[in-house]
Design an enzyme around this catalytic site. Structure first.
Site, short mmCIF file in Angstrom:
data_model
loop_
_atom_site.label_atom_id
_atom_site.label_comp_id
_atom_site.label_asym_id
_atom_site.label_seq_id
_atom_site.Cartn_x
_atom_site.Cartn_y
_atom_site.Cartn_z
CG ASP A 180 -0.28 -0.05 2.53
OD1 ASP A 180 0.94 0.22 2.57
OD2 ASP A 180 -0.93 -0.36 3.52
CB SER A 181 0.26 4.68 -1.02
OG SER A 181 -0.78 5.14 -0.17
N GLY A 182 1.00 3.78 2.15
CA GLY A 182 1.31 4.39 3.44
C GLY A 182 0.33 5.47 3.82
N GLY A 183 -0.49 5.90 2.87
CA GLY A 183 -1.42 6.99 3.13
C GLY A 183 -2.42 6.69 4.23
CG PHE A 184 -5.62 3.36 5.96
CD1 PHE A 184 -6.91 3.86 5.86
CD2 PHE A 184 -5.31 2.50 7.01
CE1 PHE A 184 -7.88 3.49 6.80
CE2 PHE A 184 -6.26 2.15 7.94
CZ PHE A 184 -7.57 2.65 7.84
CG ASP B 230 -5.09 7.11 -1.41
OD1 ASP B 230 -4.12 6.67 -0.75
OD2 ASP B 230 -6.24 6.67 -1.28
CD GLN C 245 -9.95 7.39 -1.39
OE1 GLN C 245 -11.09 7.30 -0.92
NE2 GLN C 245 -8.91 6.76 -0.86
N GLY D 257 -11.34 4.19 0.38
CA GLY D 257 -12.28 4.96 1.18
C GLY D 257 -13.53 4.22 1.58
CG ASP E 189 -6.03 -5.39 1.78
OD1 ASP E 189 -5.55 -5.11 2.90
OD2 ASP E 189 -6.62 -4.56 1.08
CB CYS F 215 -12.54 -26.35 8.24
SG CYS F 215 -10.96 -25.56 7.79
CB CYS G 14 -7.37 -25.60 7.82
SG CYS G 14 -7.83 -25.31 9.56
CB CYS H 137 -10.25 -28.04 11.22
SG CYS H 137 -10.89 -26.39 11.54
CG HIS I 68 -10.02 -22.02 11.21
ND1 HIS I 68 -10.53 -23.12 10.55
CD2 HIS I 68 -11.07 -21.17 11.40
CE1 HIS I 68 -11.83 -22.95 10.36
NE2 HIS I 68 -12.18 -21.77 10.87
#
Length: 379
Positions: free
Chosen positions: A94-98, A148, A191, A218, A268, A306, A308, A311, A337
């Protein structure tokens, strides 16, 4: 030629959802996909080998946090982020903006960038489109995100309009500053909050710049689910059909299915590992809070449906014991899990698209999971 390419395989006749392949320098992966989050070059408690075992294709790492620790110069000296963390599949940064907007109480947004305080030690920092590109070029991720402004929810129309215009100008600066366009793909971020007119303006601005992929930003910032779905309904059709579409920060099972139905290819979220650390797990029968006393003598798996590692090998009673005692192995098991659950959910979504039955799958899943109930518990 762009290092990121999207190949559309099929559109679901029932819903319009897309089945595709995302081609990256570190492999090709089917979409719609869920990308586990490895903020500090690691998905919390899980090894790269375990992530491969469960079928993860692309993972997300965080520009802001890696800039602070260990420093993008150290990652570059190691070779790149893939080498540093021993992950030979896709990486998105990611850009780091958040993080600038969510972690720092003291920030000042100017046209040149954002002045703010390091959330770890209070040092003064400055992050701009150019700096975000420099850091991500050093990290060597397959997919980089444009810097952004991530506005709060709710925001006024006037504030959002200024923000969208600034984000578009910053996107142009990111493209100019991007030093490795043949090795790393750069995505623009649409945005505009809940305002259709502003989303349209943002999408037009960014599409005109011809990014190899586009994110819808956003959202998942506190707005109701119906608002998010409505925004997606009028935003995704504005984006090119031959390029990948990424919905940032979304990971609850219902939103993954609803997002795919509305044309999203990539998702994500920190949700599966975050709730796993608190002893909450996603199962085919709904949410299970494993710390609850009723599981003290429950010797069944977390999820009977499941297969996995967790489980197959451990019981609810044992995992409850570990979590109650703050044993790290407990949160490894719940995190494994939960990430597995979402990766397999997206496999089921892709299969449903292949068979033109994603609408039926959604109805069945929501009924089974309890999302159709008026007081359904969400994550």
């Amino acid at each position: 030629m762009t290092p990121i390419r999207y190949e559309l395989i099929k559109t679901c006749k029932q819903t319009g959802a897309r089945l595709g392949i995302l081609h990256t320098p570190h492999g090709s992966f089917e979409t719609p996909m869920f990308m586990p989050v490895g903020t500090l070059a690691t998905v919390k408690t899980l090894s790269p080998e375990e992530l491969k075992e469960m079928g993860a294709g692309v993972i997300l790492s965080n520009t802001y946090h890696l800039w602070l620790r260990p420093g993008h110069d150290i990652v570059k000296e190691a070779g790149d982020l893939h080498t540093f963390m021993n992950w030979d599949r896709g990486i998105l940064t990611d850009s780091g903006g958040f993080q600038v907007f969510s972690l720092s109480e003291f920030r000042r947004i100017e046209e040149e960038g954002v002045y703010f305080r390091n959330h770890l030690n209070g040092d003064k920092l400055f992050l701009s489109p150019e700096k975000a590109m420099e850091i991500q070029n050093a990290l060597g991720s397959d997919i980089m995100m444009a810097f952004d402004e991530c506005p709060p929810y709710p925001a006024t129309y006037e504030y959002m309009k200024r923000s969208v215009e600034r984000t578009s100008r910053w996107a142009e600066r990111c493209l100019k500053a991007h030093q490795r366009p043949n090795e790393q793909g750069l995505f623009g971020i649409v945005q505009g909050g809940e305002f259709e007119e502003l989303r349209k303006q943002s999408a037009q601005d960014l599409v005109s710049l011809d990014f190899p992929g586009y994110a819808v930003g956003g959202l998942s910032v506190g707005e109701p689910k119906d608002v998010m779905n409505r925004v997606l309904e009028f935003t995704t059709p504005l984006l090119p059909a031959n390029k990948p579409r990424y919905l940032m920060g979304v990971g609850s099972p219902d939103s993954l299915i609803d997002g795919a139905i509305r044309g999203i290819d990539m998702f994500d979220c920190v949700l599966p590992t975050r709730i796993g650390r608190n002893g909450t797990v996603m199962t085919s029968e709904g949410r299970v809070v494993i710390k609850n006393a009723k599981y003290a003598r429950d010797f069944t798996p977390l999820d009977p449906n499941c297969d996995c590692y967790t489980c197959r090998n451990y019981t609810r009673a044992y995992i409850r014991h570990l979590i109650k005692c703050d044993e790290t192995f407990g949160i490894r098991l719940t995190s494994y899990h939960n990430v597995y659950f979402l990766i397999k959910l997206m496999e089921q979504v892709r299969q449903a698209i292949r068979e033109d039955r994603l609408g039926d799958f959604r109805e069945q899943f929501f009924e089974q999971y309890g999302f159709n109930q008026p007081n359904a518990k969400n994550f």
